[in-house]
Design an enzyme around this catalytic site. Structure first.
Site, PDB file in Angstrom:
ATOM      1  N   SER A  43      41.077  40.893  61.048  1.00  0.00           N
ATOM      2  CA  SER A  43      39.696  40.183  61.133  1.00  0.00           C
ATOM      3  C   SER A  43      39.719  39.480  62.445  1.00  0.00           C
ATOM      4  O   SER A  43      38.973  38.532  62.634  1.00  0.00           O
ATOM      5  CB  SER A  43      39.447  39.324  59.808  1.00  0.00           C
ATOM      6  OG  SER A  43      38.106  38.942  59.993  1.00  0.00           O
ATOM      7  N   ASP A 103      34.959  51.715  64.670  1.00  0.00           N
ATOM      8  CA  ASP A 103      35.234  52.471  65.802  1.00  0.00           C
ATOM      9  C   ASP A 103      35.757  53.819  65.611  1.00  0.00           C
ATOM     10  O   ASP A 103      36.012  54.649  66.693  1.00  0.00           O
ATOM     11  CB  ASP A 103      36.246  51.759  66.837  1.00  0.00           C
ATOM     12  CG  ASP A 103      35.612  50.301  67.192  1.00  0.00           C
ATOM     13  OD1 ASP A 103      34.313  50.223  66.907  1.00  0.00           O
ATOM     14  OD2 ASP A 103      36.385  49.644  67.923  1.00  0.00           O
ATOM     15  N   ALA A 163      35.219  46.149  60.617  1.00  0.00           N
ATOM     16  CA  ALA A 163      34.631  47.095  60.043  1.00  0.00           C
ATOM     17  C   ALA A 163      35.212  46.800  58.504  1.00  0.00           C
ATOM     18  O   ALA A 163      34.703  47.012  57.551  1.00  0.00           O
ATOM     19  CB  ALA A 163      34.653  48.348  60.358  1.00  0.00           C
ATOM     20  N   ASN A 209      30.489  46.158  62.236  1.00  0.00           N
ATOM     21  CA  ASN A 209      30.072  45.089  61.141  1.00  0.00           C
ATOM     22  C   ASN A 209      28.917  45.688  60.283  1.00  0.00           C
ATOM     23  O   ASN A 209      29.159  45.333  59.147  1.00  0.00           O
ATOM     24  CB  ASN A 209      29.546  43.972  61.698  1.00  0.00           C
ATOM     25  CG  ASN A 209      30.530  42.746  61.933  1.00  0.00           C
ATOM     26  OD1 ASN A 209      30.918  42.335  61.151  1.00  0.00           O
ATOM     27  ND2 ASN A 209      30.971  42.625  62.994  1.00  0.00           N
ATOM     28  N   TYR A 212       5.920  30.713  74.575  1.00  0.00           N
ATOM     29  CA  TYR A 212       5.817  29.942  76.081  1.00  0.00           C
ATOM     30  C   TYR A 212       5.837  28.654  76.121  1.00  0.00           C
ATOM     31  O   TYR A 212       5.077  28.106  75.518  1.00  0.00           O
ATOM     32  CB  TYR A 212       4.470  30.601  76.783  1.00  0.00           C
ATOM     33  CG  TYR A 212       4.195  29.761  78.110  1.00  0.00           C
ATOM     34  CD1 TYR A 212       5.134  29.997  79.084  1.00  0.00           C
ATOM     35  CD2 TYR A 212       2.978  29.146  78.279  1.00  0.00           C
ATOM     36  CE1 TYR A 212       4.943  29.341  80.490  1.00  0.00           C
ATOM     37  CE2 TYR A 212       2.916  28.444  79.193  1.00  0.00           C
ATOM     38  CZ  TYR A 212       3.646  28.437  80.494  1.00  0.00           C
ATOM     39  OH  TYR A 212       3.308  27.665  81.612  1.00  0.00           O
ATOM     40  N   CYS A 220      36.362  41.497  71.082  1.00  0.00           N
ATOM     41  CA  CYS A 220      35.550  41.014  72.301  1.00  0.00           C
ATOM     42  C   CYS A 220      35.721  39.623  72.795  1.00  0.00           C
ATOM     43  O   CYS A 220      35.473  39.287  73.854  1.00  0.00           O
ATOM     44  CB  CYS A 220      34.039  41.180  71.691  1.00  0.00           C
ATOM     45  SG  CYS A 220      33.472  42.397  71.054  1.00  0.00           S
ATOM     46  N   VAL A 269      49.295  53.409  56.396  1.00  0.00           N
ATOM     47  CA  VAL A 269      48.999  54.348  55.420  1.00  0.00           C
ATOM     48  C   VAL A 269      49.198  55.800  56.334  1.00  0.00           C
ATOM     49  O   VAL A 269      48.800  56.255  57.303  1.00  0.00           O
ATOM     50  CB  VAL A 269      47.465  54.609  55.271  1.00  0.00           C
ATOM     51  CG1 VAL A 269      47.250  55.717  54.459  1.00  0.00           C
ATOM     52  CG2 VAL A 269      47.090  53.127  54.479  1.00  0.00           C
ATOM     53  N   ARG A 327      30.959  41.064  47.031  1.00  0.00           N
ATOM     54  CA  ARG A 327      29.848  40.530  46.785  1.00  0.00           C
ATOM     55  C   ARG A 327      28.920  41.160  45.632  1.00  0.00           C
ATOM     56  O   ARG A 327      28.435  40.377  44.930  1.00  0.00           O
ATOM     57  CB  ARG A 327      28.858  40.186  48.231  1.00  0.00           C
ATOM     58  CG  ARG A 327      29.575  39.219  48.992  1.00  0.00           C
ATOM     59  CD  ARG A 327      28.507  39.172  50.151  1.00  0.00           C
ATOM     60  NE  ARG A 327      29.324  38.407  51.311  1.00  0.00           N
ATOM     61  CZ  ARG A 327      29.559  38.911  52.489  1.00  0.00           C
ATOM     62  NH1 ARG A 327      29.161  40.285  52.470  1.00  0.00           N
ATOM     63  NH2 ARG A 327      30.052  38.324  53.453  1.00  0.00           N
TER      64      ARG A 327
END
Lengths: 551, 551
Positions: free
Chosen positions: A38, A283, A11, A305, A426, A42, A80, A21
């Site tokens: 980073s 989290d 996050a 994210n 399909y 998982c 911190v 950005r």
């Protein structure tokens, strides 16, 4: 503008990258008390097994990379300690030098993550008891395993991580016992779904102890025996704790930032906390359900994210807003995949929904194609408006595809009846002509809108236990019937049902069933079209009944 | 009520089964001039290879099964010669006895299918020239192959079937030449997508002749050489024709039932034709686009099944209505999958859309997981309202999942910006933390709404050819740049761009690029945030440029 982000995993780095950005002028700093940034939490279970050899695979990006690409300064091993919301400053401690210093911000982001819950069990502090959360944990466990070559492991907690670690350990040839205090693994799912893969876990060699509470991690220096409330003693060389996480909210509390009812930091759709110019993401932050609008806490990398990107955009003038989550999740155990999205049956009922429940057992593709196999799709819809509320799937190939299609449909407010009309891809290597997703929609729509009601094995059993007068008809072959059937069922093969229906009482509630549900529905159609008053099709047929009720 | 269905493959049997599910009182009869019923035409290429051993696998259901289960009478080798719409009767010829007889209906369904196009090429009638459409064709080809053991095959037409048959033949060790008169295979897709798998087809051993027209199937009794307009002569032992199908509309025309502009039978949303009580379904009927609302002809098994069910429901009092299709399709060639849904770029432009085009090159899952590999996703959106119009994907694992998620999103009218908010299932064995679907939405949204425009390789090349003044910046490493780059590009690595940007002219149109697009976007962000007037990111980066333009 000066942006400070506390936390540099999924996050936190997302916030910083998105802010950059959008603008070149902001000064962006990230502090992290940890060493690693980073990383892919998982991926850790795969590192503990044989899939990932080098821990670096999990930390592909370092501070230098972020500096070069995004002009972001990441300071690790810097904790911190406090936030002064009036002065808009943070007190930081350099964990290497123990020096403390102050930094100021215009925008502050709490991406402090979550910590593994360590249950207060005697012996939990022993050195061969491990949590599985960050890179340090992973390295620590790997080091222990390399040195001690453990042969036996006890895993406490049957969530994603516990199950994935179980697979990794089994692949290493270890004996694995998995203990969960619930009567099932994956407590977010329904028991009539988890039973399908609990069986598979046992087949693969997991000693599964459900409804068991650990009372003692016994042993001298290290745990050698795990003792449970029912008196079981399991010898082990190590213990993995995977009983969930709790949000890291100490800093937020210190700064008088409001927590939500879930215990995580309360945020609005822009990820703003109760204190101006302070955001919370990942989290440590609360989420909400896209279905119910209610606040929920579901700490997952995919959500972290999203939240990060939204906060980074929002604080730099963008218009992105969080739209909530479905709680979509998936995991693999050997070649079985288990996934869920939206509400489970028990969750939906607890929230007061009047639910229609389907167990749809279908192959993922034609039997003549390699990789063909059955999946069990449990789908829940709202009888009030026909909307799909949630889906759980257990199967081998193709589970991830179907759960993502369901999640997408639910995101757009799909009704069950909409699924049949989807134009899905399909060809024999990929699906059946009508995809299992479409069959799911058709059966739910038939149940809710076309007078073709379903009854689940549990519902049937409780009506029978209640003493209700019900005719149960098994429409399968004699051979199938003799192998196993629902207690009390009459055997009338489908081909004879039209004829023999005349001897049945149309006024009595009737349940038809076959192996998996399709011929049961054919029988149901015949009886309803012949004027029977109330005919249910047994959801998932005898196969589902035997798995769910007879267990 | 008496229902007569003409045709017993996918659509016809779906009509009958759905009608019976709704009512026990209808008398339901199906006539088919063919011998085989309810078969999987899409499975035929697999039968021609090694995947399916017995042809019976493709015809799992016979007339007896339908009688027993649905009380439906299927009469094969019975050709309906004429329909009398006033008397509501059909004239049927027993193809075994040549007797003719009359039957009457209340509801009539045309499920007459489509026939392979046989191009009027000299020699096309020779006995080793085969179409691939029905079970008889399949048996015929198999018999020929067993007897003659052909070593070389020429396939004419690079659609689904042609490509699937090419794989089956290559697996048998044959030499395969595939000829298409277009400059690409899969004419429904864009050339800048097909080029990715055309390359792969060649690698796998297909001799691919594009932009070639066959002028002669030369040889005495059998074709031994295929001659093309450009003078090529290809020696062969057999020829497969797969240049498409046309709807079987002779009966409809005889009965004065209206055809649509596509040449197929015109129907409304209930699958009713222009003549009361007569329906048309499947490959003989016209469909319409769920995106544009325009009539289209896309004969696919998945659509045939849908249409059949809708007609069967509608004629027995149900409310199902056809909602159109996206033209979703997929096929596999060895371990490459190719899929599309919605509009291609060329189709969208022809329809007058102002399109944004993205080439998104992304792995399907983390590199450390088995089966990880890149896919190329080309996505088209409508600049007017941001709606997703179509997607094409080429890749290995996971293509079918993404195309189905896109198809579902498009069905619900998704805008590009909606995709980021999807809560898709993430775990390393299944996807990246942000799924490629989400990245696709993010990049399109950035292009359309956040002033981060994209330029495709083709657009760039045509601007350069036009003599436009454009600064092209390659932000990759020196090594990458030296390997290959866009002609005329300046080399400024991303890490130096902030600094070196001061020496560039902000007023000149600028294009940034990297390998695949992500760092190119990072460079674009820097320049735009530094005040550059017009900066494009090259869609799909140098990798896409080299593949598309340099070919």
């Amino acid at each position: 503008m000066k942006i400070i982000v506390i936390g540099s995993v999924a996050a936190g780095t997302s916030v910083a990258a998105k802010a950059r950005r959008n603008t070149e002028t902001a000064e962006i700093t990230i502090y992290d008390r940890d060493e690693h940034i980073s990383y892919s939490g998982c991926g850790i279970p795969y590192y503990l097994g044989t899939d990932i050899e080098e821990i670096d695979e999990l930390t592909p990006r370092n501070a230098k990379w972020f500096k070069k690409r995004y002009n972001i300064d990441i300071h690790t091993k810097q904790e911190v300690l406090a936030v002064d919301v009036n002065k808009k400053q943070v007190t930081v401690k350099n964990l290497q030098t123990n020096e403390e210093y102050v930094d100021t911000y215009d925008k502050l982001v709490l991406a402090t993550g979550a910590s593994p819950i360590v249950p207060p069990i005697s012996g939990v502090e022993k050195e061969n008891v491990f949590s599985v959360r960050n890179i340090q944990n992973a390295a620590h466990i790997k080091q222990f395993m390399t040195m001690k070559q453990p042969k036996k492991a006890v895993i406490v907690g049957g969530g994603f991580i516990g199950i994935e670690v179980a697979e990794s350990f089994l692949k290493l040839g270890m004996d694995v016992t998995l203990i969960d205090q619930e009567q099932q693994v994956m407590s977010s799912m329904d028991k009539d779904v988890t039973v399908w893969f609990e069986k598979y876990m046992k087949e693969k060699g997991v000693e599964l102890l459900l409804g068991e509470t650990v009372t003692n991690f016994a042993g001298d220096d290290v745990v050698t025996k795990v003792i449970t409330a029912s008196g079981k003693e399991i010898e082990t060389d190590m213990v993995i704790l995977s009983v969930g996480v709790r949000p890291n909210t100490a800093l937020a509390t210190q700064a008088s930032i409001k927590l939500g009812d879930t215990g995580a930091i309360a945020v609005n759709n822009k990820m703003e906390t109760s204190v101006e110019n302070i955001y919370a993401v990942g989290d440590c932050a609360e989420s909400f359900s896209r279905i119910t609008g209610k606040k929920i806490y579901r700490p997952l990398g995919s959500t972290a994210n999203k939240m990060g990107r939204i906060a980074g955009d929002s604080m730099t003038g963008g218009s992105l807003q969080f739209q909530g989550i479905l709680g979509t999740g998936i995991f693999k155990f050997f070649d079985m995949s288990v996934a869920q999205t939206g509400l489970s049956e028990k969750e939906a009922i607890a929230l007061g929904y009047d639910v229609e429940v389907l167990h749809n057992i279908k192959p993922n593709k034609p039997h003549y194609i390699q990789g063909s196999g059955e999946m069990v799709i449990k789908a829940i819809a709202d009888r009030k408006d026909g909307r799909l509320l949630g889906v759980q799937i257990v199967g081998k190939e193709g589970v991830d595809k179907r759960i993502d299609v369901f999640a997408t449909a639910i995101s757009f407010g799909a009704k069950a009846e909409d699924l049949f009309h989807l134009d899905l891809a399909y060809a024999p290597p990929f699906s059946t002509t009508k995809d299992p997703v479409m069959y799911t929609g058709m059966a739910l729509d038939n149940a809710m809108n076309q007078n073709r009601p379903l009854i689940t094995p549990n519902q049937l059993q409780s009506r029978v236990n209640n003493g209700d007068n019900i005719t149960i008809i098994d429409v399968r072959s004699k051979k199938d019937f003799e192998k196993s059937h629902v207690p009390g069922a009459l055997h009338i093969p489908l081909g004879e049902l039209r004829e023999k229906a005349t001897s049945l009482d149309k006024e009595i509630s009737t349940v038809t069933y076959c192996n998996k549900g399709v011929s049961g529905n054919a029988g149901q159609n015949i009886l309803i079209n012949l004027g029977f008053k109330e005919v249910y099709n047994l959801s998932g047929g005898n196969k589902n009944y035997q798995m769910t009720v007879s267990e």
